[in-house]
Design an enzyme around this catalytic site. Structure first.
Site, PDB file in Angstrom:
ATOM      1  N   ASP A   1      -8.347   7.648  -9.171  1.00  0.00           N
ATOM      2  CA  ASP A   1      -7.591   8.899  -9.184  1.00  0.00           C
ATOM      3  C   ASP A   1      -8.417  10.007  -8.551  1.00  0.00           C
ATOM      4  O   ASP A   1      -8.905  10.920  -9.224  1.00  0.00           O
ATOM      5  CB  ASP A   1      -7.201   9.256 -10.631  1.00  0.00           C
ATOM      6  CG  ASP A   1      -6.210   8.256 -11.210  1.00  0.00           C
ATOM      7  OD1 ASP A   1      -5.341   7.782 -10.456  1.00  0.00           O
ATOM      8  OD2 ASP A   1      -6.310   7.932 -12.406  1.00  0.00           O
TER       9      ASP A   1
ATOM     10  N   LYS B   1      -6.764   0.584  -8.131  1.00  0.00           N
ATOM     11  CA  LYS B   1      -5.419   1.165  -8.200  1.00  0.00           C
ATOM     12  C   LYS B   1      -5.380   2.445  -7.380  1.00  0.00           C
ATOM     13  O   LYS B   1      -6.201   3.345  -7.584  1.00  0.00           O
ATOM     14  CB  LYS B   1      -5.035   1.493  -9.648  1.00  0.00           C
ATOM     15  CG  LYS B   1      -3.638   2.116  -9.750  1.00  0.00           C
ATOM     16  CD  LYS B   1      -3.174   2.237 -11.191  1.00  0.00           C
ATOM     17  CE  LYS B   1      -3.540   3.547 -11.852  1.00  0.00           C
ATOM     18  NZ  LYS B   1      -2.688   4.691 -11.458  1.00  0.00           N
TER      19      LYS B   1
ATOM     20  N   ASP C   1       0.285   2.089  -6.946  1.00  0.00           N
ATOM     21  CA  ASP C   1       1.035   2.611  -8.105  1.00  0.00           C
ATOM     22  C   ASP C   1       1.855   3.828  -7.672  1.00  0.00           C
ATOM     23  O   ASP C   1       1.456   4.967  -7.892  1.00  0.00           O
ATOM     24  CB  ASP C   1      -0.013   2.977  -9.181  1.00  0.00           C
ATOM     25  CG  ASP C   1       0.597   3.566 -10.435  1.00  0.00           C
ATOM     26  OD1 ASP C   1       1.792   3.355 -10.695  1.00  0.00           O
ATOM     27  OD2 ASP C   1      -0.154   4.231 -11.180  1.00  0.00           O
TER      28      ASP C   1
ATOM     29  N   LYS D   1       5.386   3.957  -8.307  1.00  0.00           N
ATOM     30  CA  LYS D   1       6.492   4.104  -9.278  1.00  0.00           C
ATOM     31  C   LYS D   1       7.813   4.528  -8.626  1.00  0.00           C
ATOM     32  O   LYS D   1       8.371   5.584  -8.948  1.00  0.00           O
ATOM     33  CB  LYS D   1       6.112   5.110 -10.360  1.00  0.00           C
ATOM     34  CG  LYS D   1       4.871   4.749 -11.169  1.00  0.00           C
ATOM     35  CD  LYS D   1       4.682   5.700 -12.339  1.00  0.00           C
ATOM     36  CE  LYS D   1       3.499   5.359 -13.203  1.00  0.00           C
ATOM     37  NZ  LYS D   1       2.191   5.669 -12.616  1.00  0.00           N
TER      38      LYS D   1
ATOM     39  N   ASP E   1      14.906   5.239  -7.145  1.00  0.00           N
ATOM     40  CA  ASP E   1      15.934   5.878  -6.308  1.00  0.00           C
ATOM     41  C   ASP E   1      17.113   4.916  -6.249  1.00  0.00           C
ATOM     42  O   ASP E   1      17.121   3.913  -6.961  1.00  0.00           O
ATOM     43  CB  ASP E   1      15.349   6.178  -4.911  1.00  0.00           C
ATOM     44  CG  ASP E   1      16.043   7.362  -4.236  1.00  0.00           C
ATOM     45  OD1 ASP E   1      17.290   7.451  -4.317  1.00  0.00           O
ATOM     46  OD2 ASP E   1      15.349   8.196  -3.632  1.00  0.00           O
TER      47      ASP E   1
ATOM     48  N   PRO F   1      19.370   1.815  -5.066  1.00  0.00           N
ATOM     49  CA  PRO F   1      18.864   0.504  -4.639  1.00  0.00           C
ATOM     50  C   PRO F   1      18.581   0.397  -3.142  1.00  0.00           C
ATOM     51  O   PRO F   1      17.533  -0.122  -2.737  1.00  0.00           O
ATOM     52  CB  PRO F   1      19.989  -0.455  -5.072  1.00  0.00           C
ATOM     53  CG  PRO F   1      20.577   0.203  -6.284  1.00  0.00           C
ATOM     54  CD  PRO F   1      20.527   1.680  -5.992  1.00  0.00           C
TER      55      PRO F   1
ATOM     56  N   THR G   1      17.767   2.670  -0.940  1.00  0.00           N
ATOM     57  CA  THR G   1      16.580   3.441  -0.545  1.00  0.00           C
ATOM     58  C   THR G   1      15.302   2.754  -0.997  1.00  0.00           C
ATOM     59  O   THR G   1      14.318   2.672  -0.250  1.00  0.00           O
ATOM     60  CB  THR G   1      16.674   4.869  -1.149  1.00  0.00           C
ATOM     61  OG1 THR G   1      17.868   5.471  -0.663  1.00  0.00           O
ATOM     62  CG2 THR G   1      15.481   5.724  -0.773  1.00  0.00           C
TER      63      THR G   1
ATOM     64  N   THR H   1       3.980   6.410 -21.044  1.00  0.00           N
ATOM     65  CA  THR H   1       3.314   6.658 -22.333  1.00  0.00           C
ATOM     66  C   THR H   1       3.324   8.154 -22.683  1.00  0.00           C
ATOM     67  O   THR H   1       3.070   8.529 -23.816  1.00  0.00           O
ATOM     68  CB  THR H   1       1.860   6.130 -22.323  1.00  0.00           C
ATOM     69  OG1 THR H   1       1.256   6.495 -21.097  1.00  0.00           O
ATOM     70  CG2 THR H   1       1.817   4.638 -22.477  1.00  0.00           C
TER      71      THR H   1
ATOM     72  N   ARG I   1     -11.021   7.018 -16.013  1.00  0.00           N
ATOM     73  CA  ARG I   1     -12.171   7.866 -16.337  1.00  0.00           C
ATOM     74  C   ARG I   1     -13.345   7.195 -17.042  1.00  0.00           C
ATOM     75  O   ARG I   1     -14.491   7.578 -16.751  1.00  0.00           O
ATOM     76  CB  ARG I   1     -11.684   9.109 -17.099  1.00  0.00           C
ATOM     77  CG  ARG I   1     -10.922  10.072 -16.192  1.00  0.00           C
ATOM     78  CD  ARG I   1     -10.030  10.998 -16.947  1.00  0.00           C
ATOM     79  NE  ARG I   1      -8.923  10.278 -17.571  1.00  0.00           N
ATOM     80  CZ  ARG I   1      -8.003  10.846 -18.333  1.00  0.00           C
ATOM     81  NH1 ARG I   1      -8.056  12.135 -18.578  1.00  0.00           N
ATOM     82  NH2 ARG I   1      -7.027  10.131 -18.847  1.00  0.00           N
TER      83      ARG I   1
HETATM   84  O1  C5P Z   1      -8.531   7.734 -16.784  1.00  0.00           O
HETATM   85  P1  C5P Z   1      -7.648   6.776 -17.506  1.00  0.00           P
HETATM   86  O2  C5P Z   1      -8.344   5.489 -17.917  1.00  0.00           O
HETATM   87  O3  C5P Z   1      -6.867   7.394 -18.635  1.00  0.00           O
HETATM   88  O4  C5P Z   1      -6.602   6.343 -16.367  1.00  0.00           O
HETATM   89  C1  C5P Z   1      -5.486   5.533 -16.638  1.00  0.00           C
HETATM   90  C2  C5P Z   1      -4.699   5.344 -15.385  1.00  0.00           C
HETATM   91  O5  C5P Z   1      -3.507   4.641 -15.712  1.00  0.00           O
HETATM   92  C3  C5P Z   1      -4.247   6.629 -14.709  1.00  0.00           C
HETATM   93  O6  C5P Z   1      -4.189   6.372 -13.296  1.00  0.00           O
HETATM   94  C4  C5P Z   1      -2.854   6.854 -15.254  1.00  0.00           C
HETATM   95  O7  C5P Z   1      -2.031   7.567 -14.371  1.00  0.00           O
HETATM   96  C5  C5P Z   1      -2.364   5.418 -15.397  1.00  0.00           C
HETATM   97  N1  C5P Z   1      -1.284   5.237 -16.358  1.00  0.00           N
HETATM   98  C6  C5P Z   1      -1.402   5.559 -17.706  1.00  0.00           C
HETATM   99  N2  C5P Z   1      -0.345   5.347 -18.552  1.00  0.00           N
HETATM  100  C7  C5P Z   1       0.799   4.818 -18.089  1.00  0.00           C
HETATM  101  C8  C5P Z   1       0.935   4.486 -16.748  1.00  0.00           C
HETATM  102  C9  C5P Z   1      -0.147   4.707 -15.895  1.00  0.00           C
HETATM  103  O8  C5P Z   1      -2.444   6.026 -18.138  1.00  0.00           O
HETATM  104  N3  C5P Z   1       1.788   4.567 -18.925  1.00  0.00           N
END
Ligand code: C5P
Length: 232
Positions: free
Chosen positions: A10, A32, A59, A61, A64, A66, A68, A119, A211
């Site tokens: 990220d 990712k 990633d 996500k 839209d 189908p 497209t 989440t 992170r």
């Molecule tokens: O830094 P961290 O370990 O929290 O990063 C988790 C990664 O997973 C981030 O890229 C976040 O956008 C992604 N993610 C998430 N929960 C989701 C879907 C994706 O934390 N439900």
């Protein structure tokens, strides 16, 4: 593909991403690439990371109509990523169209997985904003089963849900799980977390770790610790 640790890159630029990836002189992590980096740098960043020998989960996500999504997937398939994704909320028809678009002329394609409920969505916001009144666990399982029926390969879910998803959708239906933290690490904004060892025990196929690795004083050591806890 077996169990693996996917590192969430990220970062806002190619420069920061490569400064990070250059630290890995041994095993090349599965990476990712999310919206931030992709929108900043475009498809070139995917090709460059692939050329360096990394597997890639793109990633983006998609969600839209189908037609497209099918056309967008037929562009993404040329990037030769290993996994990509969409929102199951786009319906079964959208997921089927996505699979069609993603499948190359020779029949090969990247794995396609679905996001169920993010989440960041909880029961209250789901009921209030989306007018979905079933319990969120039931909604997640229903989305997982719809993705399974559409022919997808798995879903993104909390590691806490991975066991239940395998019970209801089969062992070979992939669970890709973010929300992973070391037992002695900072949780940050993730609410429901698990350690890599717990995620392994419950049956996650891939853990997505950001992170705890990218912000670590020694990212390579943090990555290796994840691999040791999750894969070995
Ligand atoms: O830094 P961290 O370990 O929290 O990063 C988790 C990664 O997973 C981030 O890229 C976040 O956008 C992604 N993610 C998430 N929960 C989701 C879907 C994706 O934390 N439900």
């Amino acid at each position: 593909m077996g169990k693996d640790v996917i590192v969430a890159c990220d970062f806002a630029s190619a420069e920061q991403t490569f400064a990070f990836l250059d630290k890995f002189t041994g095993k090349k992590p599965f990476v990712k690439i999310g919206m931030e980096l992709f929108y900043a740098e475009g498809p070139a960043i995917v090709k460059e990371i692939k050329a360096r020998g990394h597997k890639i989960f793109l990633d983006l996500k998609l969600h839209d109509i189908p037609n497209t999504v099918k056309k967008a997937m037929s562009v993404l398939r040329n990037l030769d990523v290993d996994i990509t994704n969409l929102h199951a909320a786009g319906t079964k028809a959208m997921m089927e169209a996505a699979l069609e678009g993603l499948t190359r002329e020779d029949g090969t394609r990247p794995l396609l997985i679905a996001v169920t409920q993010l989440t960041s969505t909880d029961q209250e916001s789901m009921e209030r904003d989306l007018l979905i009144r079933e319990p969120i666990d039931k909604v997640v399982m229903h989305y997982a089963q719809t993705a399974r029926t559409a022919g997808l390969d798995g879903i993104v879910c909390s590691p806490l849900e991975a066991g239940k998803v395998h019970d209801s959708c089969g062992k070979d239906f992939l669970t890709v799980t973010p929300g992973v933290r070391f037992a002695d690490g900072e949780v940050g904004d993730q609410k429901r977390v698990m350690t890599p060892a717990q995620a392994k025990k419950i049956g996650s196929d891939y853990i997505v770790v950001g992170r705890p690795i990218t912000a670590a004083a020694d990212p390579v050591a943090a990555y290796e610790r994840c691999v040791a806890e999750f894969c070995d």
